[in-house]
Design a protein around this motif. Structure first.
Motif, short mmCIF file in Angstrom:
data_model
loop_
_atom_site.label_atom_id
_atom_site.label_comp_id
_atom_site.label_asym_id
_atom_site.label_seq_id
_atom_site.Cartn_x
_atom_site.Cartn_y
_atom_site.Cartn_z
N MET A 1 59.09 -2.66 18.96
CA MET A 1 59.11 -1.33 18.37
C MET A 1 57.72 -0.92 17.90
N GLU A 2 56.96 -1.85 17.35
CA GLU A 2 55.65 -1.49 16.80
C GLU A 2 54.70 -1.00 17.89
N TYR A 3 54.94 -1.40 19.14
CA TYR A 3 54.07 -0.96 20.24
C TYR A 3 54.63 0.26 20.97
N PHE A 4 55.81 0.70 20.56
CA PHE A 4 56.46 1.83 21.21
C PHE A 4 55.83 3.13 20.71
N LYS A 5 55.30 3.89 21.62
CA LYS A 5 54.68 5.19 21.31
C LYS A 5 55.32 6.24 22.22
N VAL A 6 55.58 7.39 21.64
CA VAL A 6 56.10 8.50 22.43
C VAL A 6 54.90 9.35 22.82
N VAL A 7 54.59 9.31 24.10
CA VAL A 7 53.40 9.99 24.61
C VAL A 7 53.84 11.03 25.64
N VAL A 8 53.34 12.25 25.47
CA VAL A 8 53.62 13.34 26.39
C VAL A 8 52.29 13.94 26.80
N ASN A 9 52.07 13.98 28.10
CA ASN A 9 50.81 14.52 28.63
C ASN A 9 49.60 13.89 27.94
N ASN A 10 49.67 12.58 27.81
CA ASN A 10 48.60 11.78 27.19
C ASN A 10 48.39 12.10 25.71
N ILE A 11 49.36 12.69 25.06
CA ILE A 11 49.27 12.98 23.62
C ILE A 11 50.39 12.21 22.92
N ASN A 12 50.01 11.43 21.93
CA ASN A 12 50.98 10.70 21.13
C ASN A 12 51.67 11.69 20.19
N ILE A 13 53.01 11.82 20.35
CA ILE A 13 53.73 12.80 19.53
C ILE A 13 54.60 12.11 18.47
N ASP A 14 54.30 10.88 18.15
CA ASP A 14 55.08 10.16 17.12
C ASP A 14 55.13 10.93 15.80
N SER A 15 54.05 11.60 15.46
CA SER A 15 54.01 12.33 14.19
C SER A 15 54.91 13.56 14.20
N ALA A 16 55.35 13.99 15.38
CA ALA A 16 56.19 15.18 15.48
C ALA A 16 57.68 14.85 15.36
N ILE A 17 58.01 13.56 15.31
CA ILE A 17 59.41 13.17 15.17
C ILE A 17 59.54 12.21 13.99
N SER A 18 60.72 12.23 13.38
CA SER A 18 60.94 11.37 12.21
C SER A 18 60.95 9.90 12.62
N GLU A 19 60.75 9.05 11.65
CA GLU A 19 60.77 7.60 11.92
C GLU A 19 62.14 7.17 12.42
N TYR A 20 63.20 7.74 11.81
CA TYR A 20 64.55 7.41 12.26
C TYR A 20 64.74 7.82 13.72
N ARG A 22 62.47 8.27 15.99
CA ARG A 22 61.63 7.40 16.82
C ARG A 22 62.32 6.05 17.05
N LEU A 23 62.91 5.48 16.00
CA LEU A 23 63.59 4.19 16.11
C LEU A 23 64.81 4.31 17.03
N MET A 24 65.61 5.35 16.83
CA MET A 24 66.81 5.53 17.66
C MET A 24 66.42 5.84 19.12
N TYR A 25 65.35 6.60 19.28
CA TYR A 25 64.88 6.90 20.64
C TYR A 25 64.38 5.62 21.31
N TYR A 26 63.70 4.80 20.56
CA TYR A 26 63.25 3.51 21.09
C TYR A 26 64.46 2.70 21.57
N GLU A 27 65.50 2.61 20.73
CA GLU A 27 66.68 1.83 21.09
C GLU A 27 67.36 2.41 22.33
N LEU A 28 67.38 3.73 22.42
CA LEU A 28 67.98 4.38 23.59
C LEU A 28 67.17 4.08 24.85
N CYS A 29 65.86 4.22 24.76
CA CYS A 29 64.99 3.90 25.90
C CYS A 29 65.10 2.43 26.27
#
Length: 168
Positions: A1-20, A22-29
């Motif tokens: 999880m610590e290495y999981f980054k949500v990147v769109v068009n080479n832009i890290n958008i982790d700050s645009a989504i809540s930690e929860y 991000r965690l649930m999206y990680y589990e889904l992915c």
């Protein structure tokens, strides 16, 4: 999880989504062994993608918590939302499949419920008819008993003829 980054068009958008989210999206992915946001369109706004990811997670949480009381209407809204999310390039077809199955089960439950209500009405009608038959049976039995009591066990017609034709 610590290495999981949500990147769109080479832009890290982790700050645009809540930690929860991000965690649930990680589990889904992770459960799908793939990112669900493999996007080919470089002009898409990353805020829209963050919203699509958030909605996907909300719907996933909703599916997991769904009961028959959730109903087809809510499931239909989720399905239409996923169609919209899919237009942003999100791979959510597997969620469509799950929702379709839940909708099918809701329809089956509605049919069963309707048949159970219909059965209850038929049973009530049958009980009413059986009660009426029971009352009529008692009346018939009482009338038979009264008929025999008045005739002394013989048929009244025979007794009448015997009295009428008796010698003077």
């Amino acid at each position: 999880m610590e290495y999981f980054k949500v990147v769109v068009n080479n832009i890290n958008i982790d700050s645009a989504i809540s930690e929860y989210t991000r965690l649930m999206y990680y589990e889904l992915c992770h459960s799908r062994n793939a990112y669900l946001h493999e996007l080919q369109e470089p002009r898409l706004n990353y805020t829209l993608i963050a919203g699509a990811i958030t909605e996907t997670v909300k719907i996933t949480d909703g599916i997991k918590a769904a009961t028959l009381a959730t109903g087809r209407d809510v499931l239909g809204v989720w399905d239409r939302t996923l169609i919209g999310v899919g237009h942003f390039g999100m791979d959510v077809g597997f969620l469509h499949g799950r929702i379709s199955e839940l909708i099918r089960l809701c329809e089956a439950a509605e049919i069963v419920d309707a048949k159970e209500k219909e059965k209850a009405i038929a049973e009530a009608e049958m009980n009413d008819i059986l009660y009426k038959v029971s009352k009529v049976s008692v009346v018939i039995k009482n009338l038979d008993e009264e008929t025999q009591a008045h005739s002394g066990g013989e048929r009244v017609e025979e007794v009448f003829k015997n009295v009428a034709s008796a010698d003077w």
